[in-house]
Design an enzyme around this catalytic site. Structure first.
Site, mmCIF file in Angstrom:
data_model
loop_
_atom_site.group_PDB
_atom_site.id
_atom_site.type_symbol
_atom_site.label_atom_id
_atom_site.label_comp_id
_atom_site.label_asym_id
_atom_site.label_seq_id
_atom_site.Cartn_x
_atom_site.Cartn_y
_atom_site.Cartn_z
ATOM 1 N N SER A 1 -71.229 -22.819 -87.360
ATOM 2 C CA SER A 1 -72.509 -23.335 -86.864
ATOM 3 C C SER A 1 -72.688 -24.780 -87.317
ATOM 4 O O SER A 1 -72.014 -25.245 -88.239
ATOM 5 C CB SER A 1 -73.635 -22.469 -87.434
ATOM 6 O OG SER A 1 -74.886 -23.045 -87.149
ATOM 7 N N TYR B 1 -77.937 -18.852 -94.740
ATOM 8 C CA TYR B 1 -77.209 -18.930 -93.469
ATOM 9 C C TYR B 1 -76.346 -20.193 -93.441
ATOM 10 O O TYR B 1 -75.190 -20.172 -93.010
ATOM 11 C CB TYR B 1 -78.205 -18.920 -92.307
ATOM 12 C CG TYR B 1 -77.574 -18.889 -90.928
ATOM 13 C CD1 TYR B 1 -76.698 -17.869 -90.552
ATOM 14 C CD2 TYR B 1 -77.882 -19.869 -89.989
ATOM 15 C CE1 TYR B 1 -76.143 -17.836 -89.283
ATOM 16 C CE2 TYR B 1 -77.335 -19.841 -88.714
ATOM 17 C CZ TYR B 1 -76.462 -18.825 -88.357
ATOM 18 O OH TYR B 1 -75.912 -18.799 -87.092
HETATM 19 N N1 LIG Z 1 -77.425 -18.680 -80.886
HETATM 20 C C1 LIG Z 1 -77.074 -19.880 -81.365
HETATM 21 O O1 LIG Z 1 -77.593 -20.896 -80.955
HETATM 22 C C2 LIG Z 1 -75.988 -19.964 -82.434
HETATM 23 C C3 LIG Z 1 -75.663 -21.226 -82.952
HETATM 24 C C4 LIG Z 1 -74.649 -21.328 -83.905
HETATM 25 C C5 LIG Z 1 -73.973 -20.191 -84.309
HETATM 26 N N2 LIG Z 1 -74.301 -18.972 -83.804
HETATM 27 C C6 LIG Z 1 -73.529 -17.816 -84.244
HETATM 28 O O2 LIG Z 1 -72.968 -17.192 -83.089
HETATM 29 C C7 LIG Z 1 -72.829 -15.805 -83.316
HETATM 30 C C8 LIG Z 1 -73.554 -15.041 -82.225
HETATM 31 O O3 LIG Z 1 -74.920 -15.455 -82.223
HETATM 32 P P1 LIG Z 1 -75.977 -14.928 -81.170
HETATM 33 O O4 LIG Z 1 -77.041 -15.964 -81.044
HETATM 34 O O5 LIG Z 1 -75.278 -14.464 -79.954
HETATM 35 O O6 LIG Z 1 -76.575 -13.715 -82.008
HETATM 36 P P2 LIG Z 1 -77.258 -12.375 -81.516
HETATM 37 O O7 LIG Z 1 -78.246 -12.007 -82.578
HETATM 38 O O8 LIG Z 1 -77.707 -12.442 -80.095
HETATM 39 O O9 LIG Z 1 -76.037 -11.351 -81.594
HETATM 40 C C9 LIG Z 1 -75.483 -10.901 -82.784
HETATM 41 C C10 LIG Z 1 -74.966 -9.492 -82.524
HETATM 42 O O10 LIG Z 1 -74.335 -9.048 -83.729
HETATM 43 C C11 LIG Z 1 -74.671 -7.683 -83.898
HETATM 44 N N3 LIG Z 1 -74.572 -7.320 -85.304
HETATM 45 C C12 LIG Z 1 -75.434 -7.633 -86.314
HETATM 46 N N4 LIG Z 1 -75.014 -7.096 -87.456
HETATM 47 C C13 LIG Z 1 -73.858 -6.434 -87.183
HETATM 48 C C14 LIG Z 1 -72.956 -5.681 -87.952
HETATM 49 N N5 LIG Z 1 -73.159 -5.493 -89.261
HETATM 50 N N6 LIG Z 1 -71.878 -5.139 -87.345
HETATM 51 C C15 LIG Z 1 -71.674 -5.315 -86.023
HETATM 52 N N7 LIG Z 1 -72.496 -6.028 -85.226
HETATM 53 C C16 LIG Z 1 -73.577 -6.566 -85.808
HETATM 54 C C17 LIG Z 1 -76.097 -7.551 -83.385
HETATM 55 O O11 LIG Z 1 -76.370 -6.195 -83.033
HETATM 56 C C18 LIG Z 1 -76.064 -8.490 -82.184
HETATM 57 O O12 LIG Z 1 -75.741 -7.803 -80.984
HETATM 58 C C19 LIG Z 1 -73.389 -15.544 -84.721
HETATM 59 O O13 LIG Z 1 -72.319 -15.573 -85.643
HETATM 60 C C20 LIG Z 1 -74.299 -16.719 -84.939
HETATM 61 O O14 LIG Z 1 -74.486 -16.964 -86.306
HETATM 62 C C21 LIG Z 1 -75.296 -18.837 -82.880
#
Ligand SMILES: NC(=O)c1ccc[n+]([C@@H]2O[C@H](COP(=O)([O-])OP(=O)(O)OC[C@H]3O[C@@H](n4cnc5c(N)ncnc54)[C@H](O)[C@@H]3O)[C@@H](O)[C@H]2O)c1
Length: 284
Positions: free
Chosen positions: A166, A179
């Site tokens: 991130s 985080y």
């Molecule tokens: N959304 C953004 O803008 C953004 C930016 C930078 C990084 N990220 C990273 O991208 C990745 C995806 O983000 P997102 O926004 O799609 O998140 P999201 O919350 O939509 O999805 C995360 C998924 O992980 C699952 N999850 C949580 N704990 C779990 C576990 N212990 N075992 C298995 N599954 C589990 C949840 O059920 C969920 O479906 C993450 O690593 C997040 O940190 C997101």
């Protein structure tokens, strides 16, 4: 004439995506399926993973959903066996499960005199359990699935791991110390794994998404009249390109590039920011 080298063809490959019931990783699963991979969608939320798997299958792809807690080593190993039996050994692992938690978030950006006694969650009120939860989800939640699935990759060719870091891995964002630290650890671990598996035929890279507008977060980013919220204004001012990224279209290119065995064959241990210049900008 030779075809464009980035015409990524993942036919015959088995791709595993953790967190595939979520916003970004369901989009990655679709991208990989459209490139020809058979995709295993892993998530704690099996229903969400199953609905995205159904969408991929309805489009003519091959996908299957699995319930998996990425923090449970035995569960990761069991799912790895199930995926291998159903689809074949894993060629591509996308470690997408991750995120923040309110228990590891301060209420305010800056500590102000008196906050320690005020009715507000200051730095001093963060409990170890909340911080631990976020570190575990992002770091251990990357390490354990890698142990489970990289076992199926060693000794084969063309295998790949993609971690999701991130923006806050470069410079921490306010309010979310755990985080930010955990994603810095994911970037660092990407380099460690790349070196460790460099003789084993496994490339390991990461992407660092910046700020993306999705249906899920639109209400947080914009007021009902469409004007940006105060936080959105700060994000856009710190993003030289002056806009949010589009999660459906603007992450796919980097994902397919890093997984492409021709275009990225000599690339391992990198983390590509996809952020409209956010990480490059000092603010001046
Ligand atoms: N959304 C953004 O803008 C953004 C930016 C930078 C990084 N990220 C990273 O991208 C990745 C995806 O983000 P997102 O926004 O799609 O998140 P999201 O919350 O939509 O999805 C995360 C998924 O992980 C699952 N999850 C949580 N704990 C779990 C576990 N212990 N075992 C298995 N599954 C589990 C949840 O059920 C969920 O479906 C993450 O690593 C997040 O940190 C997101």
């Amino acid at each position: 004439m030779q075809k464009n080298v980035l015409d990524t063809d993942l036919s015959g490959k088995v791709a595993v995506v953790t967190g595939a019931g979520g916003v970004l990783c369901s989009a990655f699963a679709k991208v990989l399926a459209r490139a020809g991979a058979k995709v295993a969608l892993l998530d704690l939320n099996e229903e969400a993973a199953a609905s995205f798997a159904a969408e991929i299958n309805a489009e003519g792809g091959v996908a299957r959903a699995y319930k998996c807690n990425v923090l449970d080593k035995a569960a990761c190993y069991a799912v790895a066996d199930a995926v291998a039996a159903d689809l074949g050994p894993c060629d591509i692992l996308v470690n997408g499960a991750g995120g923040n938690n309110p228990r590891a978030t301060t209420d305010h950006e800056y500590y102000m005199p008196g906050d320690i006694d005020a009715d507000t969650k200051s730095f001093f009120d963060l409990e170890p359990e909340g911080v631990e939860f976020v570190f575990n989800l992002n770091f251990l939640g990357t390490l354990l699935p890698t142990q489970a699935f990289a076992r199926q990759m060693v000794g084969r060719t063309g295998c790949n791991i993609l971690n999701i870091s991130s923006m806050n891995a470069y410079t921490p964002l306010t309010k979310i110390p755990a985080y930010s630290g955990a994603k810095a650890a994911v970037s660092n671990f990407t380099q460690w794994l790349a070196v460790h598996f460099s003789k084993a035929g496994i490339r390991v890279n990461a992407i660092a998404p910046g700020f993306f507008a999705t249906k899920q977060n639109a209400a947080l980013l914009f007021n009902p009249d469409g004007t940006p919220t105060a936080r959105t204004g700060k994000i856009l001012a710190a993003t030289p390109m002056g806009r949010f990224g589009d999660a459906e279209t603007e992450l796919a290119g980097a994902v397919l590039f890093l997984l492409n065995e021709k275009a990225a064959s000599f690339i391992t241990g990198v983390c590509i920011p996809i952020d409209g210049g956010f990480s490059a900008y000092s603010g001046v």
